[in-house]
Design a protein around this motif. Structure first.
Motif, PDB file in Angstrom:
ATOM      1  N   PRO A 216      11.783  67.079  -2.093  1.00 57.18           N
ATOM      2  CA  PRO A 216      12.194  66.400  -0.860  1.00 57.18           C
ATOM      3  C   PRO A 216      11.234  65.308  -0.411  1.00 57.18           C
ATOM      4  O   PRO A 216      11.665  64.267   0.102  1.00 57.18           O
ATOM      5  CB  PRO A 216      12.251  67.545   0.155  1.00 57.18           C
ATOM      6  N   THR A 217       9.930  65.512  -0.589  1.00 63.87           N
ATOM      7  CA  THR A 217       8.966  64.492  -0.183  1.00 63.87           C
ATOM      8  C   THR A 217       9.136  63.216  -0.997  1.00 63.87           C
ATOM      9  O   THR A 217       9.020  62.103  -0.466  1.00 63.87           O
ATOM     10  CB  THR A 217       7.530  65.031  -0.315  1.00 63.87           C
ATOM     11  N   GLU A 218       9.423  63.356  -2.293  1.00 59.97           N
ATOM     12  CA  GLU A 218       9.648  62.173  -3.126  1.00 59.97           C
ATOM     13  C   GLU A 218      10.893  61.422  -2.667  1.00 59.97           C
ATOM     14  O   GLU A 218      10.903  60.186  -2.603  1.00 59.97           O
ATOM     15  CB  GLU A 218       9.773  62.588  -4.597  1.00 59.97           C
ATOM     16  N   VAL A 219      11.955  62.167  -2.358  1.00 57.58           N
ATOM     17  CA  VAL A 219      13.166  61.522  -1.847  1.00 57.58           C
ATOM     18  C   VAL A 219      12.860  60.785  -0.546  1.00 57.58           C
ATOM     19  O   VAL A 219      13.261  59.629  -0.346  1.00 57.58           O
ATOM     20  CB  VAL A 219      14.285  62.562  -1.647  1.00 57.58           C
ATOM     21  N   GLN A 220      12.155  61.446   0.358  1.00 55.11           N
ATOM     22  CA  GLN A 220      11.767  60.814   1.624  1.00 55.11           C
ATOM     23  C   GLN A 220      11.019  59.512   1.375  1.00 55.11           C
ATOM     24  O   GLN A 220      11.328  58.467   1.967  1.00 55.11           O
ATOM     25  CB  GLN A 220      10.893  61.783   2.426  1.00 55.11           C
ATOM     26  N   HIS A 221      10.045  59.564   0.491  1.00 55.49           N
ATOM     27  CA  HIS A 221       9.189  58.409   0.235  1.00 55.49           C
ATOM     28  C   HIS A 221       9.956  57.263  -0.412  1.00 55.49           C
ATOM     29  O   HIS A 221       9.802  56.089  -0.029  1.00 55.49           O
ATOM     30  CB  HIS A 221       8.020  58.832  -0.649  1.00 55.49           C
ATOM     31  N   VAL A 222      10.796  57.580  -1.405  1.00 55.30           N
ATOM     32  CA  VAL A 222      11.529  56.525  -2.105  1.00 55.30           C
ATOM     33  C   VAL A 222      12.591  55.914  -1.206  1.00 55.30           C
ATOM     34  O   VAL A 222      12.789  54.689  -1.209  1.00 55.30           O
ATOM     35  CB  VAL A 222      12.136  57.077  -3.413  1.00 55.30           C
ATOM     36  N   VAL A 223      13.291  56.727  -0.419  1.00 55.27           N
ATOM     37  CA  VAL A 223      14.263  56.179   0.520  1.00 55.27           C
ATOM     38  C   VAL A 223      13.565  55.226   1.492  1.00 55.27           C
ATOM     39  O   VAL A 223      14.055  54.118   1.774  1.00 55.27           O
ATOM     40  CB  VAL A 223      14.990  57.304   1.279  1.00 55.27           C
ATOM     41  N   ALA A 224      12.423  55.631   2.007  1.00 54.50           N
ATOM     42  CA  ALA A 224      11.673  54.762   2.924  1.00 54.50           C
ATOM     43  C   ALA A 224      11.248  53.476   2.227  1.00 54.50           C
ATOM     44  O   ALA A 224      11.295  52.383   2.826  1.00 54.50           O
ATOM     45  CB  ALA A 224      10.453  55.508   3.460  1.00 54.50           C
ATOM     46  N   ARG A 225      10.832  53.565   0.981  1.00 53.08           N
ATOM     47  CA  ARG A 225      10.420  52.376   0.217  1.00 53.08           C
ATOM     48  C   ARG A 225      11.593  51.412   0.041  1.00 53.08           C
ATOM     49  O   ARG A 225      11.461  50.200   0.225  1.00 53.08           O
ATOM     50  CB  ARG A 225       9.893  52.806  -1.143  1.00 53.08           C
ATOM     51  N   VAL A 226      12.756  51.932  -0.319  1.00 53.25           N
ATOM     52  CA  VAL A 226      13.927  51.092  -0.553  1.00 53.25           C
ATOM     53  C   VAL A 226      14.413  50.457   0.743  1.00 53.25           C
ATOM     54  O   VAL A 226      14.795  49.275   0.776  1.00 53.25           O
ATOM     55  CB  VAL A 226      15.049  51.919  -1.221  1.00 53.25           C
ATOM     56  N   LEU A 227      14.388  51.228   1.836  1.00 48.49           N
ATOM     57  CA  LEU A 227      14.883  50.719   3.114  1.00 48.49           C
ATOM     58  C   LEU A 227      13.825  49.944   3.901  1.00 48.49           C
ATOM     59  O   LEU A 227      14.133  49.378   4.945  1.00 48.49           O
ATOM     60  CB  LEU A 227      15.400  51.872   3.966  1.00 48.49           C
ATOM     61  N   ASP A 228      12.589  49.955   3.420  1.00 46.68           N
ATOM     62  CA  ASP A 228      11.477  49.272   4.092  1.00 46.68           C
ATOM     63  C   ASP A 228      11.257  49.826   5.502  1.00 46.68           C
ATOM     64  O   ASP A 228      11.171  49.089   6.485  1.00 46.68           O
ATOM     65  CB  ASP A 228      11.722  47.769   4.150  1.00 46.68           C
ATOM     66  N   ILE A 229      11.176  51.149   5.590  1.00 45.62           N
ATOM     67  CA  ILE A 229      10.894  51.825   6.852  1.00 45.62           C
ATOM     68  C   ILE A 229       9.794  52.854   6.611  1.00 45.62           C
ATOM     69  O   ILE A 229       9.546  53.252   5.476  1.00 45.62           O
ATOM     70  CB  ILE A 229      12.153  52.520   7.436  1.00 45.62           C
ATOM     71  N   PRO A 230       9.120  53.317   7.657  1.00 38.33           N
ATOM     72  CA  PRO A 230       8.089  54.353   7.479  1.00 38.33           C
ATOM     73  C   PRO A 230       8.695  55.671   6.993  1.00 38.33           C
ATOM     74  O   PRO A 230       9.855  55.983   7.281  1.00 38.33           O
ATOM     75  CB  PRO A 230       7.501  54.509   8.885  1.00 38.33           C
ATOM     76  N   ASP A 231       7.889  56.432   6.264  1.00 38.38           N
ATOM     77  CA  ASP A 231       8.343  57.741   5.798  1.00 38.38           C
ATOM     78  C   ASP A 231       8.843  58.606   6.943  1.00 38.38           C
ATOM     79  O   ASP A 231       9.800  59.381   6.786  1.00 38.38           O
ATOM     80  CB  ASP A 231       7.205  58.471   5.079  1.00 38.38           C
TER      81      ASP A 231
END
Length: 779
Positions: A216-231
């Protein structure tokens, strides 16, 4: 079917525990078999949910010249079409190396690679629309095989090796010298629940993602990276997966991020569920290898020097190949001491989907190779392979691995193997098989007993940490949350057993809750067989802190020392006083005693210096052994596994029922990898075995009718959770015995010839080997 041993006998100075070490049923068992267990696709869809489908590349390699999506946008039900240009952040869903785009924008790297996504009112509309794109490419010849990659000299990561001494010189001067090559195939995860994610947009850019993921942490981090928002703007939640096996460690992120991007742009909930064929094509497999080896031994078969080069087909990007191939190298010794040794590797780049984690994480491939090699040594000398294995086991004075770690527990595996040798009646059966084969020109039987030594810990040191959150409510009920994910392996139940034991309460009082990044942050993936070791210890630390505060309050209230406060049978005993656990919880709340705690645990002792190739990458080793017998029809290549005996070391098992289930399932999955599960790519890089019609996993009828599984009475000498040992991955390697037994059976046709059999040993491969042994190789 499997015949479990009774519970492991306890030492005389240890009292029985109420929950831990008891064979409790899986917490979701009834819901699994009745269909009531809720997976991502079962979540009630919010009003206005849209559905996402992937537009794929028709080529395996080339340049994207033009992408005409007009017909896609005009298709019925289509709300939006997404491409790389719509990504506000980074077009990257890789776990580490930044080389895995969510949508290809220029270079095409494998057949089926995602080029765009269709967002539509129904899943059917999205899938139909995705086929309408006009894709123009500048085609280039793809690299598909290990040999293709070697010819072009392309890798996803640098070559790497470690070892000690001068293996080449020692082998050159050894009394017995052998060399060869073994091909070890890949494997499709074939989880029952495919890749799926549901993303729900929130306020001020927040997004809540339900994902079938082990990380789940990896999903959180990658989604934030793609959307350009904080984790912190992203919450990832998963209650359970319908299987993972490593396929959802790094590769769930792309589909979660795609759904989240669609939700961000449309402002509506969006769900993406891959079709089974697409799941096959778009997600990575177990790494396949060509392993070239050389060995030198003395006249008894004892290893003097060993060299092996593992040539791994990694696919188009690095993904987790760094750790996977490193673990192949770590387990190239399996259970055997090698005085002079060199273990090398290449991580080769091909135009196929990037291979990824799979149960065992590279260890099975390295271990199969050395088992194959020791069979060759034994047969060259006319010795029983089991005796050659015994001669090479780690022992006092011969107890340092090729990567410099001492094997401190050298007595367990020899004793375990001797015990299995006796209980399986190996020697008598060996003689009976020899006599049978002498009188049977067509049906040949084979037998093999092989060991397992598997290191437990993430080899990437910072992943060896876990958090857990425990609340005790004033009625005595307990809320449990931790960073581990449940994929059917029983992790949630085991951790709940630990917490219930700590408080001395019924397990029904412990409420298991979905894993979510909103409660426990910065978690490691549920992988490397470390889920219970890490999360169980973190939960025990949290529960222990609360219990001590409750005990202090009870001691003060009733005027007794804290060490005289006992939690047992849902009650708390303080001197001559006794009260219900819930009553004490209520009194603590009224007296402002904190009944919530975040526990944290990090694995001790582990170190690894990759540059120097030395250290202690594992806290401990799990051990096991399996004895497999097969019968082969040498005119057709068909075979049956007729009997399997397994003895496995789980330390002090937290739950014998769950652990035996893991051993059975792991063995059968490993057997499938080595026998029937064959991945076939054509010359254009297209996966031809992309559905159950062409890719054969084991079914119920493949499980040996005589299947004997037992737990070896042992204790973990390291301070793990209740002295248990991990059980998720090690059983996979028990299936090496089946491959070795098949090779043994084929060899009976002509013991003077080497057996040309690679893995997987499909019936077709076995038939080719049989014909070669008869001197009439098939074309």
């Amino acid at each position: 079917m499997s015949k479990p041993l009774p519970a492991t006998p306890l030492p005389p100075d240890e009292a029985p525990l109420r929950h831990v070490r008891q064979p409790l049923p899986h917490d979701s068992a009834k819901r699994h078999v009745t269909g009531l267990a809720q997976y991502i696709d079962d979540i009630r869809e919010p009003e206005g949910t849209l559905h996402v489908a992937i537009g794929q590349s028709p080529r395996a390699r080339g340049r994207l010249v033009a992408l005409d999506l007009d017909a896609v946008r005009a298709a019925p039900g289509v709300v939006r079409v997404l491409t790389a240009a719509d990504i506000p952040g980074k077009n990257d869903v890789s776990p580490a190396f930044g080389d895995d785009p969510m949508f290809a924008a220029d270079e095409i790297s494998f057949h089926g690679q995602a080029l765009f996504a269709v967002v539509a009112t129904t899943r059917d509309a999205a899938r139909r629309a995705a086929t309408l794109a006009r894709v123009e490419t500048l085609h280039e010849a793809p690299r598909v095989t290990v040999e293709d990659a070697l010819e072009r000299g392309e890798s996803v990561l640098p070559d790497y090796s470690f070892g000690r001494g001068d293996a080449a010189s020692v082998i050159a001067g050894a009394p017995v010298r052998l060399e060869g090559s073994l091909r070890v195939g890949g494997q499709e995860h074939f989880y029952l629940e495919g890749q799926v994610a549901l993303a729900i947009p929130g306020e001020e850019g927040d997004v809540h993602v339900y994902s079938s993921t082990q990380h789940p942490t990896e999903v959180q981090h990658v989604v934030a990276r793609v959307l350009d928002i904080p984790d912190a703007f992203v919450t990832c939640e998963v209650r359970r997966m319908g299987g993972g096996f490593g396929g959802k460690e790094s590769q769930a992120t792309q589909w979660a991020a795609t759904a989240a991007l669609a939700a961000r742009i449309t402002g509506r909930p969006c769900k993406l569920r891959l079709d089974r064929d697409d799941d096959f094509k778009l997600t990575g497999k177990r790494h396949d290898f060509r392993s070239d080896w050389r060995i030198g031994t003395d006249e008894t078969g004892r290893i003097l020097g060993y060299e092996v080069d593992h040539l791994a087909r990694c696919g188009y990007s690095a993904d987790l190949s760094n750790g996977v191939v490193d673990r192949t190298m770590f387990h190239s010794d399996n259970a055997y001491f090698m005085p002079d040794v060199r273990i090398g590797s290449k991580r080769l780049k091909t135009n196929t989907v990037s291979n990824t984690a799979f149960r065992g994480f590279g260890g099975p491939q390295g271990m199969l190779v050395i088992e194959h090699v020791l069979d060759q040594v034994a047969w060259a000398m006319g010795r029983d392979p089991l005796d050659v294995r015994y001669a090479n086991l780690y022992a006092p004075g011969r107890d340092v691995t090729p990567y410099g770690m001492s094997v401190e527990e050298t007595d367990t595996l020899p004793a375990l193997m001797r015990s299995l040798e006796r209980s399986s009646d190996y020697r008598t059966r060996r003689e009976a098989i020899r006599a049978f084969n002498a009188g049977s020109p067509v049906i040949k039987r084979g037998l093999a007993l092989t060991p397992v030594k598997f290191g437990i810990s993430f080899t990437l040191t910072h992943l060896n940490q876990a958090g857990a959150l425990v609340h005790v409510y004033q009625d005595g009920s307990v809320h449990l949350n931790h960073g581990g994910t449940e994929m059917g392996q029983g992790l949630y139940l085991k951790v709940a057993q630990v917490v219930a034991e700590e408080f001395g309460i019924a397990i029904e009082r412990v409420r298991i809750t979905a894993t979510t990044t909103a409660k426990v942050p910065n978690t490691a993936p549920t992988a490397a067989s470390s889920g219970t070791d890490l999360n169980g210890m973190a939960a025990r630390i949290a529960a222990g802190a609360i219990r001590r505060r409750m005990a202090a309050h009870a001691a003060e209230t009733f005027g007794v020392p804290e060490d005289e406060v006992v939690f047992r049978d849902d009650r708390v005993f303080a001197g001559n006083e006794s009260l219900d656990f819930g009553e004490l919880a209520k009194r603590c709340v009224q007296s402002r005693v904190q009944l919530s705690e975040a526990g944290f645990y990090k694995t001790p002792k582990i170190t690894w210096d990759r540059a120097k190739g030395t250290g202690r990458p594992f806290l401990y080793f799990a051990y096991g052994a399996a004895c497999a017998e097969v019968a082969v029809d040498t005119l057709t290549g068909e075979y049956r596994v007729t009997r399997v005996d397994i003895l496995h070391d789980c330390g002090r098992s937290l739950n014998p029922a769950i652990d035996i289930g893991q051993i059975e399932g792991g063995f059968v999955q490993g057997m499938g990898w080595l026998t029937t599960e064959e991945l076939v790519f054509d010359g254009e890089g297209r996966l031809r075995t992309h559905a159950p019609s062409t890719y054969k996993i084991p079914v119920a009828s493949d499980v040996p009718a005589d299947f004997r599984v037992a737990l070896y009475p042992n204790t973990n000498r390291e301070e793990t959770i209740y002295r248990s040992k991990a059980v998720g991955e090690p059983p996979i390697m028990l299936a090496n015995s089946v491959f070795c037994a098949l090779t043994d059976a084929v060899r009976a046709l002509d013991p003077t010839r080497p057996v040309p059999l690679d893995a997987p040993a499909t019936p077709e491969a076995v038939l080719r080997a049989c014909e070669a042994m008869r001197g009439r190789p098939l074309g």
